[in-house]
Motif scaffolding. Sequence first.
Motif, short mmCIF file in Angstrom:
data_model
loop_
_atom_site.label_atom_id
_atom_site.label_comp_id
_atom_site.label_asym_id
_atom_site.label_seq_id
_atom_site.Cartn_x
_atom_site.Cartn_y
_atom_site.Cartn_z
N UNK A 36 0.82 -1.22 0.00
CA UNK A 36 0.00 0.00 0.00
C UNK A 36 0.85 1.26 0.00
N UNK A 37 1.96 1.20 0.74
CA UNK A 37 2.81 2.39 0.85
C UNK A 37 3.38 2.75 -0.53
N UNK A 38 3.87 1.72 -1.20
CA UNK A 38 4.48 1.93 -2.53
C UNK A 38 3.43 2.46 -3.52
N UNK A 39 2.22 1.94 -3.38
CA UNK A 39 1.15 2.35 -4.31
C UNK A 39 0.55 3.71 -3.94
N UNK A 40 0.99 4.23 -2.77
CA UNK A 40 0.48 5.54 -2.34
C UNK A 40 -0.91 5.47 -1.72
N UNK A 41 -1.38 4.24 -1.40
CA UNK A 41 -2.71 4.12 -0.79
C UNK A 41 -2.62 4.43 0.71
N UNK A 42 -3.69 4.94 1.27
CA UNK A 42 -3.72 5.22 2.70
C UNK A 42 -3.81 3.92 3.51
N UNK A 43 -3.51 4.06 4.81
CA UNK A 43 -3.58 2.86 5.67
C UNK A 43 -5.03 2.42 5.91
N UNK A 44 -5.98 3.34 5.73
CA UNK A 44 -7.39 2.97 5.95
C UNK A 44 -7.89 2.06 4.83
N UNK A 45 -8.39 0.88 5.21
CA UNK A 45 -8.84 -0.07 4.19
C UNK A 45 -10.35 0.05 3.94
N UNK A 46 -10.93 1.13 4.46
CA UNK A 46 -12.34 1.43 4.22
C UNK A 46 -13.27 0.28 4.60
N UNK A 47 -12.92 -0.37 5.71
CA UNK A 47 -13.71 -1.54 6.14
C UNK A 47 -14.97 -1.13 6.90
N UNK A 48 -15.03 0.13 7.31
CA UNK A 48 -16.19 0.68 8.01
C UNK A 48 -16.38 0.14 9.43
N UNK A 49 -15.42 -0.61 9.93
CA UNK A 49 -15.58 -1.20 11.26
C UNK A 49 -15.66 -0.13 12.35
N UNK A 51 -4.03 -4.95 12.55
CA UNK A 51 -3.28 -6.19 12.81
C UNK A 51 -3.59 -7.19 11.70
N UNK A 52 -4.86 -7.28 11.35
CA UNK A 52 -5.29 -8.23 10.31
C UNK A 52 -4.60 -7.94 8.97
N UNK A 53 -4.37 -6.63 8.70
CA UNK A 53 -3.79 -6.27 7.40
C UNK A 53 -2.29 -5.98 7.52
N UNK A 54 -1.70 -6.42 8.63
CA UNK A 54 -0.25 -6.30 8.87
C UNK A 54 0.24 -4.85 8.78
N UNK A 55 -0.53 -3.96 9.36
CA UNK A 55 -0.12 -2.55 9.40
C UNK A 55 0.01 -2.12 10.87
N UNK A 56 0.79 -1.08 11.13
CA UNK A 56 0.92 -0.64 12.53
C UNK A 56 -0.43 -0.19 13.10
N UNK A 57 -0.63 -0.46 14.39
CA UNK A 57 -1.87 -0.04 15.07
C UNK A 57 -1.88 1.48 15.23
N UNK A 58 -2.98 2.01 15.72
CA UNK A 58 -3.03 3.43 16.08
C UNK A 58 -3.46 4.36 14.96
N UNK A 59 -4.11 3.82 13.93
CA UNK A 59 -4.62 4.71 12.87
C UNK A 59 -5.71 5.62 13.48
N UNK A 60 -6.50 5.03 14.38
CA UNK A 60 -7.39 5.87 15.21
C UNK A 60 -6.82 5.76 16.62
N UNK A 61 -6.48 6.87 17.22
CA UNK A 61 -5.82 6.82 18.53
C UNK A 61 -6.08 8.10 19.31
N UNK A 62 -5.62 8.11 20.56
CA UNK A 62 -5.66 9.34 21.35
C UNK A 62 -4.57 10.26 20.82
N UNK A 63 -4.94 11.38 20.27
CA UNK A 63 -3.96 12.35 19.75
C UNK A 63 -4.66 13.68 19.57
N UNK A 64 -3.85 14.73 19.49
CA UNK A 64 -4.45 16.04 19.20
C UNK A 64 -4.38 16.27 17.70
#
Length: 473
Positions: free
Chosen positions: A262-275, A309-322
Amino acid sequence: MATDNKEVFRDSIATIDDQGKRSWIYPKKPKGKFYSLRTWVSVFLLTTLLSSPFIKINGNQLFLFNVIDRKFNILGFPFWPQDFYLVVLSMLIGVVFVILFTVVYGRVFCGWICPQTIFMEMVFRKIEYWIDGDKGAQKRLAKQPWNAEKIRKRVLKHTVFLLISFIISNVFLAYIIGSDELIDIITSPINEHVGGFIGIWTFTGVFYFIFSWFREQVCIIACPYGRLQGVLLDNKSIIVAYDYIRGESKKGRAKFKKNEDREKEGKGACIDCNQCVEVCPTGIDIRHGTQLECVNCTACMDACDFMMVKTHQPKGLIRYASEENIEKNKPFEVTVRIKAYTIILGILTVVLIALLTVRSNVQANFFRVPGELYQVKEGRLISNVYTYKLVNKTTKDIDSLSFKIVSHKGEIQLVGTTHLLLKRQDIYEGTVFIEIPEGMLEDSNEKIKIGVFKGDKEITTTTTNFLSPKNKW
Ligand code: SF4
Ligand code: SF4
């Protein structure tokens, strides 16, 4: 109306449809690290909340907010109407705490501590999952005709809801009228406590309505704290945030394909799964950015971490952050603002503790009898008459009290009694004559200090004015 199409979601709320009717939310059952942690926190908070009115320290209920009789206990400290400034200060500290906390940590309070969220998500919602099943099963059940299964499940669920609402109502009243009074209402015949009986069932009805039907609308529509978010949050506040930089990347979110880079293809980490949307109890899509409906419940964080985790990407795409953390890709840091707010809160708390510590358990007040001046007795002895009021805030009787003038040489004579017994949590009123030799007085209206003693021990002091002739003899 929002001008940008991307902002159209801000024109409506997820729980109300285009016709203005309620859109029922069926959130998927959350699971994950944060949900487990929140479950443990809620077990602790629920145990504290449900048991506090029945715990007593020195005979005082741990927490009591009896507005009708103006009796308040905080952490077992009884507050009388005379101590009302302390109640106000405690409340002010509470408000400042919540505001400062919100500016820095966003709606953490809503997600982790608020009784509404805890009862809704950790009690009523869990019962619903247990009886009706997960999101899909709940939707099917709602649509299916009234057959034996639906009737059985609905009757069971609403009976349990009503029972829990009844328990919450009783505990709520124990905070308001006191646990002893509540037990008295429950154990006495109904006709002796008609008002109390009506109160219990009225609040049962209110809680049942809130948790079985009104639900997330409390946070979205009714809660004043929720309404304050718009002015309290800024781009430095820690919120449940979607990392749009990582999630969208150059080409935006896209469905997951096996063995893709995904990184090479320029796609975002979000897989639009709607979960993240499926689990949200307020029905929003956090990928639009922070919204007033978000109660920071962390369900979307867990759901997204699971997909990462399922898609072998780092966690924290949605996280506590400002917002700033996300925009500048900076980790969370303790800023000067956080330090300053924490210091302010610390100072207020120290002031409250100091006031609580120096607060006397016995309060005395002396008031000159209105319309009375002074008497000049034999030997130029000046006499003033006073009414006094003693308040015993403790849970023990205090016997053999006496008064002494601490600031001047003189005498205090009790009227109508020789023995002062101050009963537990009681008020005692009486009259005294105070006599001071004229030679001891410098002014015609002089402040004198009176001590209340038990034996030789001074329990408390108070001041009052003493009148004497202008022209001294
Ligand atoms: S957006 Fe996430 S944190 Fe906010 S209410 Fe929905 S699930 Fe909870
Ligand atoms: S759960 Fe995560 S990956 Fe799935 S849609 Fe939401 S943000 Fe994207």
